[in-house]
Design a protein around this motif. Structure first.
Motif, PDB file in Angstrom:
ATOM      1  N   LYS A 117      35.194  22.610  37.420  1.00  0.00           N
ATOM      2  CA  LYS A 117      34.470  21.341  37.517  1.00  0.00           C
ATOM      3  C   LYS A 117      33.273  21.285  36.584  1.00  0.00           C
ATOM      4  O   LYS A 117      32.921  20.228  36.076  1.00  0.00           O
ATOM      5  CB  LYS A 117      34.014  21.117  38.962  1.00  0.00           C
ATOM      6  CG  LYS A 117      35.170  20.932  39.908  1.00  0.00           C
ATOM      7  CD  LYS A 117      34.685  20.743  41.322  1.00  0.00           C
ATOM      8  CE  LYS A 117      35.881  20.578  42.252  1.00  0.00           C
ATOM      9  NZ  LYS A 117      35.477  20.538  43.657  1.00  0.00           N
ATOM     10  N   ASP A 278      33.141  12.822  43.659  1.00  0.00           N
ATOM     11  CA  ASP A 278      32.052  13.768  43.355  1.00  0.00           C
ATOM     12  C   ASP A 278      31.258  14.099  44.618  1.00  0.00           C
ATOM     13  O   ASP A 278      30.553  15.100  44.671  1.00  0.00           O
ATOM     14  CB  ASP A 278      31.087  13.172  42.327  1.00  0.00           C
ATOM     15  CG  ASP A 278      31.765  12.885  41.003  1.00  0.00           C
ATOM     16  OD1 ASP A 278      32.596  13.723  40.592  1.00  0.00           O
ATOM     17  OD2 ASP A 278      31.486  11.834  40.392  1.00  0.00           O
ATOM     18  N   TRP A 287      28.700  16.872  43.356  1.00  0.00           N
ATOM     19  CA  TRP A 287      28.385  17.003  41.935  1.00  0.00           C
ATOM     20  C   TRP A 287      27.803  15.697  41.419  1.00  0.00           C
ATOM     21  O   TRP A 287      28.327  14.627  41.725  1.00  0.00           O
ATOM     22  CB  TRP A 287      29.658  17.286  41.135  1.00  0.00           C
ATOM     23  CG  TRP A 287      30.209  18.660  41.280  1.00  0.00           C
ATOM     24  CD1 TRP A 287      31.041  19.107  42.269  1.00  0.00           C
ATOM     25  CD2 TRP A 287      30.009  19.762  40.394  1.00  0.00           C
ATOM     26  NE1 TRP A 287      31.351  20.435  42.038  1.00  0.00           N
ATOM     27  CE2 TRP A 287      30.744  20.851  40.902  1.00  0.00           C
ATOM     28  CE3 TRP A 287      29.284  19.922  39.205  1.00  0.00           C
ATOM     29  CZ2 TRP A 287      30.765  22.094  40.271  1.00  0.00           C
ATOM     30  CZ3 TRP A 287      29.310  21.160  38.585  1.00  0.00           C
ATOM     31  CH2 TRP A 287      30.041  22.232  39.108  1.00  0.00           C
TER      32      TRP A 287
END
Ligand SMILES: [Zn+2]
Length: 294
Positions: A117, A278, A287
């Motif tokens: 990622k 996310d 994220w």
């Protein structure tokens, strides 16, 4: 075999003991988001031993009020030891849940090859140039960056910083052995294309200061990439105190998608990557990609 297992258990117990003995003086923190003193509020039930988690009465931010001082933190609570302590705690307090979770993670790693990622986000968002990894550990992330990036890292642990410096020497790049805010303060304004804060902001005593330095150090168009545990994740609600994001005293800030968004925006960064996946509610982490405009 038995002897080996026994000596391992004894060694990890001794390690966790010595970490506790080395606590030194504990600090008192006001809310790191809005500076409100919440010491008269009841500690959250997720607090553990002497570690007091508070929810700010003014802004709702959840944080550890009494972390150890940096001076001791540097030696006794380098993250690798902190991680070990959590394992000891889980094994002792929740042996069944620990066993199941360990087996599950092993199976999951075997069954699913997870996409990288961080690298995907760097390739998509970070323009060529200098990348600063805050809390770079032994520089493993920096070493895997594509060649168009200059590398640079900040690491509080002396041992890890030395290891990182030696490993990074092969591709060029510098390591600063300082706490994150002081380390990032040494960088010139508008010099970096990327600032990485992967699994870092949850450890930072002064997250607002760190984010404002990140915003200062980034060039216009440069981005900060942030990964933190999500305290409003479904797993946290199901697991309660056993949630993997509760780490004492290493994790000092507990973000929700809302509080992360607010703190990053207040630092002057534009949130450009923070979609539903996310901050997927079934994931323990979230994220974010935030860009310096201008
Ligand atoms: Zn607050």
């Amino acid at each position: 075999m038995l002897k080996l297992a026994l000596s391992r258990i004894l060694r990890s117990a001794r390690n966790s003991m010595s970490a506790v003995e080395n606590l030194g003086d504990l600090l008192h923190r006001n809310c790191p988001n809005c500076e409100t003193d919440n010491s008269d509020r009841t500690a959250l039930r997720y607090s553990w031993q002497e570690w007091q988690l508070r929810e700010c009465g003014a802004c709702g931010f959840v944080y550890l009020e009494n972390p150890p001082d940096y001076a001791d933190f540097k030696v006794a609570f380098a993250w690798e030891k902190n991680h070990g302590d959590r394992k000891v705690r889980m094994r002792k307090e929740y042996p069944l849940a620990y066993g199941i979770s360990k087996a599950w993670r092993k199976f999951y790693r075997w069954a699913v090859r997870k996409p990288d990622k961080l690298t995907n986000r760097i390739k998509r968002w970070v323009p060529p140039g200098l990348v600063v990894d805050v809390g770079c550990g032994n520089a493993d992330r920096l070493l895997s960056l594509p060649a168009q990036y200059e590398t640079s890292g900040i690491e509080i642990s002396k041992a890890l910083a030395e290891e990182a410096g030696a490993l990074l020497a092969t591709r060029g790049g510098s390591i600063t052995n300082l706490p994150a805010v002081e380390g990032l303060a040494t960088y010139e304004t508008e010099t970096a294309s990327g600032v990485l804060m992967r699994s870092f902001l949850e450890h930072e005593h002064k997250p607002v200061e760190l984010l404002s330095h990140a915003a200062r150090v980034l060039k216009p168009g440069g981005v900060a990439i942030i990964k933190v545990p999500n305290i409003s994740s479904i797993n946290r609600r199901v697991m309660g105190s056993r949630w993997c994001g509760f780490r004492f005293p290493g994790h000092v800030n507990y973000f929700t998608p809302k509080s992360l968004r607010a703190m990053v925006a207040d630092a002057g960064l534009a949130i450009v990557g923070f979609g539903f996946f996310d901050r997927f509610p079934f994931s323990d982490n979230m994220w974010m990609v935030a860009r310096k405009d201008g």
